[in-house]
Motif scaffolding. Structure first.
Motif, PDB file in Angstrom:
ATOM      1  N   SER A 554       0.838  -1.202   0.000  1.00  0.00           N
ATOM      2  CA  SER A 554       0.000   0.000   0.000  1.00  0.00           C
ATOM      3  C   SER A 554       0.871   1.250   0.000  1.00  0.00           C
ATOM      4  CB  SER A 554      -0.945  -0.005   1.198  1.00  0.00           C
ATOM      5  OG  SER A 554      -0.223   0.019   2.418  1.00  0.00           O
ATOM      6  N   LEU A 555       1.981   1.211   0.714  1.00  0.00           N
ATOM      7  CA  LEU A 555       2.888   2.352   0.729  1.00  0.00           C
ATOM      8  C   LEU A 555       3.523   2.573  -0.640  1.00  0.00           C
ATOM      9  CD1 LEU A 555       4.371   4.537   2.403  1.00  0.00           C
ATOM     10  CD2 LEU A 555       6.179   2.866   2.760  1.00  0.00           C
ATOM     11  N   ALA A 556       3.827   1.483  -1.356  1.00  0.00           N
ATOM     12  CA  ALA A 556       4.466   1.610  -2.661  1.00  0.00           C
ATOM     13  C   ALA A 556       3.597   2.383  -3.643  1.00  0.00           C
ATOM     14  CB  ALA A 556       4.786   0.223  -3.208  1.00  0.00           C
ATOM     15  N   TYR A 557       2.275   2.269  -3.492  1.00  0.00           N
ATOM     16  CA  TYR A 557       1.353   2.972  -4.403  1.00  0.00           C
ATOM     17  C   TYR A 557       0.935   4.345  -3.895  1.00  0.00           C
ATOM     18  CZ  TYR A 557       0.711  -1.162  -7.327  1.00  0.00           C
ATOM     19  OH  TYR A 557       0.918  -2.211  -8.193  1.00  0.00           O
ATOM     20  N   LEU A 558       1.379   4.707  -2.702  1.00  0.00           N
ATOM     21  CA  LEU A 558       0.890   5.928  -2.074  1.00  0.00           C
ATOM     22  C   LEU A 558       1.199   7.169  -2.903  1.00  0.00           C
ATOM     23  CD1 LEU A 558      -0.539   7.037   0.436  1.00  0.00           C
ATOM     24  CD2 LEU A 558       1.676   7.150   1.566  1.00  0.00           C
ATOM     25  N   ALA A 559       2.395   7.228  -3.478  1.00  0.00           N
ATOM     26  CA  ALA A 559       2.802   8.425  -4.216  1.00  0.00           C
ATOM     27  C   ALA A 559       2.167   8.509  -5.602  1.00  0.00           C
ATOM     28  CB  ALA A 559       4.321   8.459  -4.339  1.00  0.00           C
ATOM     29  N   THR A 560       1.931   7.350  -6.223  1.00  0.00           N
ATOM     30  CA  THR A 560       1.488   7.354  -7.623  1.00  0.00           C
ATOM     31  C   THR A 560       0.018   7.056  -7.803  1.00  0.00           C
ATOM     32  OG1 THR A 560       2.117   5.022  -7.832  1.00  0.00           O
ATOM     33  CG2 THR A 560       3.777   6.671  -8.408  1.00  0.00           C
ATOM     34  N   ASP A 561      -0.595   6.286  -6.918  1.00  0.00           N
ATOM     35  CA  ASP A 561      -1.980   5.860  -7.096  1.00  0.00           C
ATOM     36  C   ASP A 561      -2.648   5.710  -5.734  1.00  0.00           C
ATOM     37  OD1 ASP A 561      -4.402   4.756  -7.819  1.00  0.00           O
ATOM     38  OD2 ASP A 561      -3.546   3.210  -9.137  1.00  0.00           O
ATOM     39  N   PRO A 562      -3.116   6.825  -5.141  1.00  0.00           N
ATOM     40  CA  PRO A 562      -3.712   6.754  -3.799  1.00  0.00           C
ATOM     41  C   PRO A 562      -4.888   5.780  -3.702  1.00  0.00           C
ATOM     42  CG  PRO A 562      -3.291   9.029  -4.409  1.00  0.00           C
ATOM     43  CD  PRO A 562      -3.048   8.209  -5.633  1.00  0.00           C
ATOM     44  N   GLN A 563      -5.675   5.668  -4.781  1.00  0.00           N
ATOM     45  CA  GLN A 563      -6.808   4.756  -4.719  1.00  0.00           C
ATOM     46  C   GLN A 563      -6.346   3.305  -4.627  1.00  0.00           C
ATOM     47  OE1 GLN A 563     -10.181   5.564  -4.419  1.00  0.00           O
ATOM     48  NE2 GLN A 563     -10.169   3.383  -3.873  1.00  0.00           N
ATOM     49  N   ALA A 564      -5.266   2.949  -5.352  1.00  0.00           N
ATOM     50  CA  ALA A 564      -4.724   1.590  -5.237  1.00  0.00           C
ATOM     51  C   ALA A 564      -4.207   1.351  -3.825  1.00  0.00           C
ATOM     52  CB  ALA A 564      -3.607   1.384  -6.254  1.00  0.00           C
ATOM     53  N   CYS A 565      -3.624   2.363  -3.245  1.00  0.00           N
ATOM     54  CA  CYS A 565      -3.163   2.259  -1.850  1.00  0.00           C
ATOM     55  C   CYS A 565      -4.338   1.970  -0.929  1.00  0.00           C
ATOM     56  CB  CYS A 565      -2.466   3.561  -1.442  1.00  0.00           C
ATOM     57  SG  CYS A 565      -2.064   3.670   0.320  1.00  0.00           S
ATOM     58  N   ILE A 566      -5.443   2.682  -1.126  1.00  0.00           N
ATOM     59  CA  ILE A 566      -6.632   2.466  -0.300  1.00  0.00           C
ATOM     60  C   ILE A 566      -7.174   1.058  -0.482  1.00  0.00           C
ATOM     61  CG2 ILE A 566      -9.056   3.147  -0.026  1.00  0.00           C
ATOM     62  CD1 ILE A 566      -8.163   6.038  -0.626  1.00  0.00           C
ATOM     63  N   ASP A 567      -7.202   0.585  -1.728  1.00  0.00           N
ATOM     64  CA  ASP A 567      -7.734  -0.757  -1.998  1.00  0.00           C
ATOM     65  C   ASP A 567      -6.897  -1.836  -1.311  1.00  0.00           C
ATOM     66  OD1 ASP A 567      -9.677   0.428  -3.545  1.00  0.00           O
ATOM     67  OD2 ASP A 567      -8.641   0.067  -5.458  1.00  0.00           O
ATOM     68  N   ILE A 568      -5.563  -1.707  -1.414  1.00  0.00           N
ATOM     69  CA  ILE A 568      -4.682  -2.709  -0.800  1.00  0.00           C
ATOM     70  C   ILE A 568      -4.817  -2.670   0.721  1.00  0.00           C
ATOM     71  CG2 ILE A 568      -2.281  -3.392  -0.450  1.00  0.00           C
ATOM     72  CD1 ILE A 568      -1.727  -2.271  -3.288  1.00  0.00           C
ATOM     73  N   ALA A 569      -4.819  -1.458   1.300  1.00  0.00           N
ATOM     74  CA  ALA A 569      -4.921  -1.332   2.749  1.00  0.00           C
ATOM     75  C   ALA A 569      -6.262  -1.862   3.257  1.00  0.00           C
ATOM     76  CB  ALA A 569      -4.742   0.122   3.167  1.00  0.00           C
ATOM     77  N   THR A 570      -7.329  -1.589   2.518  1.00  0.00           N
ATOM     78  CA  THR A 570      -8.652  -2.074   2.917  1.00  0.00           C
ATOM     79  C   THR A 570      -8.709  -3.598   2.874  1.00  0.00           C
ATOM     80  OG1 THR A 570      -9.671  -0.041   2.065  1.00  0.00           O
ATOM     81  CG2 THR A 570     -11.117  -1.937   2.440  1.00  0.00           C
ATOM     82  N   ARG A 571      -8.125  -4.174   1.826  1.00  0.00           N
ATOM     83  CA  ARG A 571      -8.068  -5.643   1.742  1.00  0.00           C
ATOM     84  C   ARG A 571      -7.266  -6.221   2.909  1.00  0.00           C
ATOM     85  NH1 ARG A 571      -4.242  -7.474  -2.780  1.00  0.00           N
ATOM     86  NH2 ARG A 571      -2.785  -6.954  -1.101  1.00  0.00           N
ATOM     87  N   GLY A 572      -6.149  -5.572   3.217  1.00  0.00           N
ATOM     88  CA  GLY A 572      -5.330  -6.042   4.324  1.00  0.00           C
ATOM     89  C   GLY A 572      -6.058  -5.973   5.653  1.00  0.00           C
ATOM     90  N   LEU A 573      -6.833  -4.916   5.875  1.00  0.00           N
ATOM     91  CA  LEU A 573      -7.563  -4.775   7.133  1.00  0.00           C
ATOM     92  C   LEU A 573      -8.608  -5.870   7.297  1.00  0.00           C
ATOM     93  CD1 LEU A 573      -8.069  -0.891   7.217  1.00  0.00           C
ATOM     94  CD2 LEU A 573      -6.734  -2.251   8.832  1.00  0.00           C
TER      95      LEU A 573
END
Length: 853
Positions: A554-573
């Motif tokens: 999720s951190l890897a996508y934070l700078a380039t694709d915030p929505q992908a970061c949200i999707d990964i973090a939500t899946r992880g939670l």
């Protein structure tokens, strides 16, 4: 203590020949027990209960029991028209001579030659008198003293007995007052009144004519007093050493914790043999112990810190000393004041004072195997505890972590012992690798790397032990920001684990490599590594590894694709247990920054507040630093620059605690710089610097209270030196609790007027209003404790509470200790959060490495 040992006139107590230091709280308790403020002294106490007629002051040798009893007796004199009398029993060696000694102390003509005649005469002469009798040093004749005291209390109506003993008399109606060592200030403290440091200063001035306590000397004296456990006798004897040893050399010995520390205390010439030196005081205690108690004492010396009964049984018990005998021996050692009990109202834990631990170690060294079997059991016990923590990290995290955190000193000692074993022994690798997440959560990254360096060096050849140690070190090294070294360790670990067929080590190696790639922004490589890692992690059933990959991805996508970061973090939670804190809070932190970047500041604040509250609950110093910084970004974008400056200033101190100053992610560093620059542009450099340093210097629980209080409202609040007025109606008397998000742990109720940013004067004025209100008892707390608890929760220091409630600081200290013990907590903000663990307090930052504004 030094008392005049001379023939005394009737009713005359031994004179004090040196200054009396501290003990205000204990003296107040004794005054209430002995007489209160009413006459006669044997009447009711303030609660309407019968005042006890037997009070026994207990404590370890040299802690100051006699001195305290004499000071209390002298103050109580006017309440006892029949007089106050002192019977020194130290030189009484047989039970038959006890009654004679008491008769002599009372200046009575016994009229007989046997003990029975003496006791009958004493009873007859005291039957109608109201007096206070001090029986000093009862432990060596405990049964005889108990019988005599019980007879005195039954046969007279007006006699009150104040006894001193290393163990209770166990007489019906006895009230026991345990006397702890003198408090030792924390390092960096400057206020030393009533503490072990003040005692040393007084005694040193009488030994060295030109000795004067200065700010420069205080750290050395604190180190010395800590090594001597605040025991007055040890401190007084150490002061005598100043005639031969300079203070810096004594402090060096104290910090070294080696055999040289034996010379820290000297010998003095007194009539009381047990007060001439620490060894003689300890011999006195040894003579009181049974064989099983002496054996247990020796074996308990392997503990480097406190311990509970289960640990004592696991380490001390063997075929010759079964577990039930260990339990009985522990109880006996507590009764004889050899073992100190920590937090009496909480979970039972015990410890040996330093001198008593050394005496036990000497006994252990004299056994057939020199203590090898005991140390082996000690290492096995803590290795099992660490592996239990590692295996239940995701399903019982908080309880397991807090349990292990209490054993920090013991874990150190166990690791040190494991590194002394033959090279073929695997204990060091097992213990060190099981602890790697303990070091991550506690923020002890520098310490963890130092241990793992030694463990890696211990296993130079290929094998599973080296593979696991390299993987653990790789993760800690990556967290500390040394990414090239972390990459090398991770790649070596993967190769060795593959060769050894160790699936778990290979999974952890992939996780560490993935972290390095994500932190360097190599999205393509991290995606490949994740595809290789996840099947291995799943096969190893490593839920922690999966969570770490989710955090890093999720951190890897934070700078380039915030929505992908949200999707990964939500899946992880979704795949984490509901009560898991460490990974959950990091994923929430990623959500907060991603939502911040997408302009959803309300949702970002909600996620960031949840994450910070979880990190604080767990005590994750590095995670708290990141959480404070993100809430600082949010404060900045809302135009709340004073709040932003304080929060950004508090974070670097926590990185210092972890052993480095590192942010690590280019995007977050850029957000930090932008927020800081906007605050400087708005406030000016001088004001920003003032607020930043205020954040660095505030106690951390107060910074957390500020961060979580009203975090979603973009309105500026009172800050140090600000002219902004507090909202109307805000006062310490009625704190305006902020409303946290529904799913978040409750935030501290800290109103702006009482926030850590308010001036001390404003806080004291607000507190004074609170102190005038009568508060009812709540739950286990008395009304007074509720009042003190409310002031603590509102951000006041103990010193400020003392000023506005017109009591001494030591009385406030005692109230706060009792509140913490009753509620089973250990930190100020935990009065609101109901937590048990304590984390480091913020101090002015001394940043190393990269420093952001």
């Amino acid at each position: 203590m030094t008392l005049v040992q001379a023939k005394r006139r009737r009713g005359l107590l031994p004179a004090e020949v040196t200054g009396f230091v501290g003990r205000e709280g204990e003296l107040a308790q004794l005054a209430e027990l002995l007489h209160g403020n009413s006459f006669p002294a044997t009447g009711k106490d303030r609660a309407g209960h019968d005042r006890p007629r037997l009070v026994t002051v207990t404590g370890l040798g040299g802690v100051g029991k006699t001195r305290l009893a004499l000071r209390a007796a002298a103050r109580a004199g006017r309440w006892y028209p029949g007089g106050t009398y002192f019977a020194d029993l130290a030189t009484v060696t047989t039970a038959p001579s006890l009654a004679v000694a008491v008769a002599e102390a009372l200046d009575l003509d016994a009229g007989g030659t046997d003990a029975g005649g003496d006791l009958a005469t004493v009873l007859a002469r005291l039957r109608d008198r109201r007096l206070l009798l001090v029986l000093d040093t009862c432990e060596h004749l405990i049964d005889a003293c108990a019988q005599l005291t019980a007879t005195l209390l039954r046969g007279t109506a007006g006699v009150t007995v104040l006894a001193t003993s290393r163990q209770p008399l166990d007489v019906p109606g006895e009230h026991i007052l345990p006397l702890p060592p003198l408090p030792v200030p924390d390092r960096g403290a400057r206020e030393t009144a009533g503490s072990a440091v003040e005692l040393f200063s007084q005694r040193a001035a009488s030994v060295v004519a030109d000795f004067t306590m200065t700010d420069e000397l205080i750290p050395d004296v604190i180190a010395l007093c800590q090594r001597l456990d605040g025991i007055p006798l040890a401190i007084e004897l150490a002061a005598l050493r100043l005639r031969a040893l300079p203070l810096p050399e004594m402090s060096r010995m104290a910090r070294a914790h080696d055999g040289q520390s034996r010379v820290l205390t000297g010998v003095r010439r007194t009539v009381v043999t047990r007060h001439q030196s620490l060894p003689r005081s300890i011999e006195w205690s040894l003579d009181l112990c049974s064989r099983a108690e002496r054996t247990t004492w020796a074996r308990l010396s392997v503990f480097a810190g406190g311990f509970d009964l289960a640990a004592a049984e696991a380490v001390c018990a063997d075929e010759g000393l079964p577990a039930d005998q260990v339990t009985q021996a522990v109880v006996g050692l507590i009764d004889k004041s050899v073992l100190l009990r920590e937090a009496p109202a909480g979970p039972s834990r015990y410890r040996l004072a330093g001198a008593l631990r050394q005496a036990g170690a000497d006994l252990l060294a004299g056994t057939a195997d020199g203590g090898a079997a005991v140390r082996a059991r000690y290492l096995r016990h803590w290795t099992r505890a660490a592996e239990q923590f590692a295996s239940h990290l995701m399903d019982d995290q908080l309880r397991q972590y807090q349990s292990l955190r209490r054993e920090h000193a013991n874990l150190h000692a166990a690791l040190e012992h494991s590194l002394t074993l033959p090279a073929a022994d695997q204990s060091a690798a097992r213990l060190g690798c099981a602890l790697f997440m303990y070091w991550v959560i506690s923020g002890q990254l520098r310490e963890g790397r130092a241990w793992l360096n030694r463990i890696v060096d211990r296993y130079p050849g290929p094998g599973a032990q080296r593979a696991r140690a390299l993987a653990a070190r790789a993760f800690l090294t990556a967290m500390a920001g040394d990414l090239p070294a972390a990459r090398a360790d991770a790649e070596a670990s993967i190769a060795l684990a593959t060769q050894a067929g160790d699936l778990a080590a290979r999974a952890r190696g992939y996780v560490a490599l993935h972290r390095v790639q994500c932190w360097t922004g190599d999205l393509a490589a991290s995606t490949v590594t994740a595809s290789l890692a996840i099947p291995v992690i799943e096969q190893a059933a490593d839920l922690l590894g999966l969570a770490q990959v989710d955090i890093q991805s999720s951190l890897a996508y934070l700078a380039t694709d915030p929505q992908a970061c949200i999707d990964i973090a939500t899946r992880g939670l979704r795949r984490l247990p509901a009560d898991e804190l460490w990974a959950t809070s990091y994923l929430l932190g990623q959500l907060a920054v991603a939502r911040f970047r997408m302009g959803d500041y309300e949702a970002a604040t909600e996620s960031a507040s949840k994450a910070l509250a979880m990190k604080f609950q767990l005590g994750d110093a590095v995670g708290i630093a990141h959480g404070l910084r993100v809430l600082g970004f949010l404060a900045g974008v809302q135009g709340r620059y004073e709040r932003a400056a304080v929060l950004l200033g508090a974070a670097p101190t926590l990185w210092e605690h972890a052993g480095y100053h590192y942010t690590g992610v280019p995007l977050l560093e850029e957000l930090h710089r932008r927020t800081a620059q906007a605050a400087i542009d708005s406030l000016g450099e001088a004001r920003y610097a003032q607020l930043r340093e205020a954040g660095a210097g505030q106690p951390l629980d107060e910074v957390i209270a500020l961060a979580l209080g009203s975090a979603s409202q973009p309105r500026p609040e009172l800050m140090p030196g600000s002219a902004t007025a507090p909202p109307s109606g805000a006062s310490c008397a009625s704190p305006a609790a902020s409303v946290p998000p529904a799913e978040a742990p409750p935030a501290p109720a800290v109103p702006p007027a009482a926030s850590p940013a308010a001036s001390p004067g404003a806080r004291r004025r607000s507190a004074a209003a609170a102190s005038s209100a009568a508060l009812p008892a709540t739950g286990p707390l008395t009304g007074r404790e509720v009042q003190i608890a409310q002031l603590v929760a509102n951000g006041l220091t103990n010193k400020e509470i003392a000023r506005c409630t017109a009591v001494s600081k030591r009385t406030v200290d005692a109230h706060v200790d009792h509140i913490f013990a009753k509620l089973g907590i250990s930190s100020r903000v935990q009065l609101t959060l109901w937590l048990r663990d304590r984390i480091p307090r913020a101090r002015p930052a001394q940043d190393r490495g990269r420093r952001l504004p």
